[in-house]
Design a protein around this motif. Structure first.
Motif, short mmCIF file in Angstrom:
data_model
loop_
_atom_site.label_atom_id
_atom_site.label_comp_id
_atom_site.label_asym_id
_atom_site.label_seq_id
_atom_site.Cartn_x
_atom_site.Cartn_y
_atom_site.Cartn_z
N PHE A 1 0.82 -1.21 0.00
CA PHE A 1 0.00 0.00 0.00
C PHE A 1 0.86 1.26 0.00
O PHE A 1 0.33 2.38 -0.03
CB PHE A 1 -0.90 0.01 1.25
N THR A 2 2.18 1.10 0.02
CA THR A 2 3.08 2.26 0.09
C THR A 2 3.27 2.89 -1.28
O THR A 2 2.94 2.31 -2.31
CB THR A 2 4.45 1.84 0.65
N GLU A 3 3.84 4.10 -1.28
CA GLU A 3 4.10 4.82 -2.53
C GLU A 3 5.06 4.04 -3.42
O GLU A 3 4.91 4.01 -4.64
CB GLU A 3 4.67 6.21 -2.24
N GLU A 4 6.06 3.41 -2.82
CA GLU A 4 7.03 2.63 -3.59
C GLU A 4 6.33 1.49 -4.34
O GLU A 4 6.62 1.24 -5.51
CB GLU A 4 8.10 2.03 -2.66
N ALA A 5 5.41 0.83 -3.65
CA ALA A 5 4.69 -0.28 -4.27
C ALA A 5 3.76 0.22 -5.38
O ALA A 5 3.64 -0.40 -6.44
CB ALA A 5 3.88 -1.03 -3.21
#
Length: 236
Positions: free
Chosen positions: A9-13
């Motif tokens: 759910f992170t920005e990187e993902a």
């Protein structure tokens, strides 16, 4: 990539899956996402806790990519099931995993994830999170109630454990609130979602509980039953 698999759910993902054309998702990935949901519904975890070792030690980039892509796909599938109970059960499973993973991380990693979700301040070995964010994702448990936490100027002090729980509740809510338009998705998405819905459809439960003893009801209920059954007869 391993970070993204644990915290999809992170920005990187999100950046990693940005270029993925979901209209061309393979049946294998859809099947994998469906299995992920089934494991969560049946075992209570979308990734068994011992899977964290597999993620950390894996050198198979394809394996990690498929796990990462299956997360947004699984959110779509569980939303398409149109069953609030299933959605909440799946969301609970995923959020528990997130909380578990975060508890094992160094403080810097927990902070890295949290800062993407809330305006966070570091205060020694604790963090300060805005009260409205804390209340929006309030963890269950007596220790997390406002009466038992320290506050200052509209901010709540939390430690790593509490912050991990707040983050996991954020993930829970993001899954529960996911809504998709069936008419804009490929037929195979609908197929897999409908199969899941059929498999976990709740059957109506009928039981013979024997004769009803109206005399054992509270006085107010006896009066209501009496009026319904025969307005001219009062049940004693």
């Amino acid at each position: 990539l391993k970070f993204c698999v644990k915290y999809p759910f992170t920005e990187e993902a999100k950046k990693f899956v940005e270029g993925v054309d979901f209209s061309k998702i393979s049946d294998d990935i859809l099947a994998g996402a469906a299995q992920r949901i089934e494991k969560a519904l049946e075992d209570g975890t979308s990734l068994q806790k011992d899977k964290i070792r597999e993620i950390e030690s894996s050198r198979k980039e394809d394996y990690l990519k498929e796990n990462l892509i299956s997360y947004p796909v699984s959110k779509i599938l569980i939303s398409l099931c149109d069953d609030t109970l299933l959605k909440r059960k799946y969301a609970s499973s995923v959020s528990k995993n997130v909380s578990y993973f975060l508890q094992l991380e160094k403080d810097e990693t927990v902070l890295r994830v949290a800062k993407q979700l809330f305006p966070l301040e570091v205060d020694g070995n604790r963090y300060r999170i805005p009260l409205n964010d804390y209340l929006s994702y309030l963890p269950e448990g007596q220790e997390f109630r406002l009466i038992n936490v320290e506050m200052d100027n509209g901010k709540v002090f939390v430690d790593k454990h509490a912050l991990s729980r707040v983050i996991s509740n954020y993930v829970y809510e993001s899954i529960v609130r996911t809504k998709v338009d069936r008419t804009k998705l490929p037929k195979m998405f609908i197929y897999f979602a409908d199969e899941l819905a059929k498999k976990y459809k709740r059957a109506d439960v009928q039981m013979d509980l024997g004769p009803v003893d109206i005399g054992s009801f509270p006085p107010c209920m006896r009066k209501i039953c009496s009026d319904l059954l025969n307005p001219d007869v009062e049940v004693s």
